[in-house]
Scaffold this active site. Structure first.
Site, mmCIF file in Angstrom:
data_model
loop_
_atom_site.group_PDB
_atom_site.id
_atom_site.type_symbol
_atom_site.label_atom_id
_atom_site.label_comp_id
_atom_site.label_asym_id
_atom_site.label_seq_id
_atom_site.Cartn_x
_atom_site.Cartn_y
_atom_site.Cartn_z
ATOM 1 N N ASP A 178 33.596 11.059 151.059
ATOM 2 C CA ASP A 178 32.296 11.742 151.117
ATOM 3 C C ASP A 178 32.443 13.158 151.662
ATOM 4 O O ASP A 178 32.949 13.360 152.769
ATOM 5 C CB ASP A 178 31.329 10.964 152.014
ATOM 6 C CG ASP A 178 31.072 9.555 151.506
ATOM 7 O OD1 ASP A 178 30.070 9.363 150.806
ATOM 8 O OD2 ASP A 178 31.882 8.661 151.809
ATOM 9 N N ASP A 192 39.874 12.076 152.185
ATOM 10 C CA ASP A 192 38.583 11.530 152.578
ATOM 11 C C ASP A 192 37.731 11.469 151.309
ATOM 12 O O ASP A 192 38.068 12.095 150.290
ATOM 13 C CB ASP A 192 37.951 12.439 153.634
ATOM 14 C CG ASP A 192 36.541 12.014 154.012
ATOM 15 O OD1 ASP A 192 36.348 10.836 154.363
ATOM 16 O OD2 ASP A 192 35.640 12.861 153.930
ATOM 17 N N ASP A 225 36.859 16.816 155.567
ATOM 18 C CA ASP A 225 35.754 17.778 155.689
ATOM 19 C C ASP A 225 35.065 17.703 157.041
ATOM 20 O O ASP A 225 33.916 18.145 157.176
ATOM 21 C CB ASP A 225 34.707 17.514 154.586
ATOM 22 C CG ASP A 225 33.906 16.243 154.830
ATOM 23 O OD1 ASP A 225 32.672 16.272 154.709
ATOM 24 O OD2 ASP A 225 34.520 15.211 155.179
#
Length: 220
Positions: A9, A7, A169
């Site tokens: 961001d 991922d 995240d």
């Protein structure tokens, strides 16, 4: 080939400062001044532009989906105009990426940021060439947590979707990996790090130095 998909961001980079700045451009245009702050809203920022607009309008007591839809393109334009003023790659991330590549893993990025902005950000941060594939929110008709973007990232890397892991995240990343039938690794050093254990990923990552060993354990 075994692959590791990241991922963007909140996983590879902390982009919250520039995202919040773009959202506040919208709120100022509405006549409210700066509504979001790094101290309070970094976690919100990493969930995307619509989430920031929604949270800010709720805080103002003026939530209106039509306003979110109207200002989302304004936010994207503001963000694209200042995409890497405050953003930075997490410590050790690129060393871990290079270590994985040296071991023969393919590495790519699968993000819910629009592909053009993801490309722009990675170039601005000087790391785009490190990744063999990039799939964004609008690359396919669907986005995470649908598994298709993850599978497409692996396909572009020339890897086997059954032999990959997703580093993320959020619950979105956890659910994407689960839908694809692959292990997830969730980072604990982002704004929502304390919530990651409750999502029961196959592994938690406290620092990037540990990533190659964690990947080796998960993918054999």
């Amino acid at each position: 080939m075994k692959t590791v998909v990241f991922d963007l961001d909140g996983t590879l980079a902390d982009t919250s400062g520039d995202l919040i700045a773009a959202a506040n451009v919208c709120f100022r245009d509405m006549g409210h001044g700066d509504v979001l702050s790094i101290e309070q809203d970094a976690g919100v920022a990493l969930r995307g532009g619509r989430r920031m607009l929604t949270e800010g309008l709720k805080r103002l007591g003026e939530m209106d989906e039509a306003v979110v839809l109207r200002y989302y393109p304004v936010l994207l334009e503001a963000y694209g105009g200042a995409i890497a003023e405050h953003s930075f790659i997490y410590e050790g991330a690129m060393d871990a990426v290079e270590s994985l590549k040296s071991k023969g893993y393919g590495v790519g990025v699968c993000t819910n940021k629009p592909e053009g902005l993801a490309q722009q950000l990675l170039v601005a941060l000087g790391v785009r060439d490190a990744f063999g594939a990039l799939v964004g929110a609008d690359t396919l008709p669907v986005r995470k947590p649908d598994p298709a973007p993850l599978v497409e990232t692996v396909r572009r890397l020339g890897g086997d979707p059954a032999m990959t892991t997703l580093v993320g995240d959020s619950d979105t990343d956890r659910n994407t990996a689960k839908a694809a039938g692959v292990p997830s690794i969730l980072v604990t050093f982002g704004p929502s790090g304390e919530d990651m254990a409750a999502l029961e990923p196959e592994a938690l990552l406290h620092d990037y130095e540990s990533l190659p060993k964690v990947v080796d354990l998960l993918l054999g």
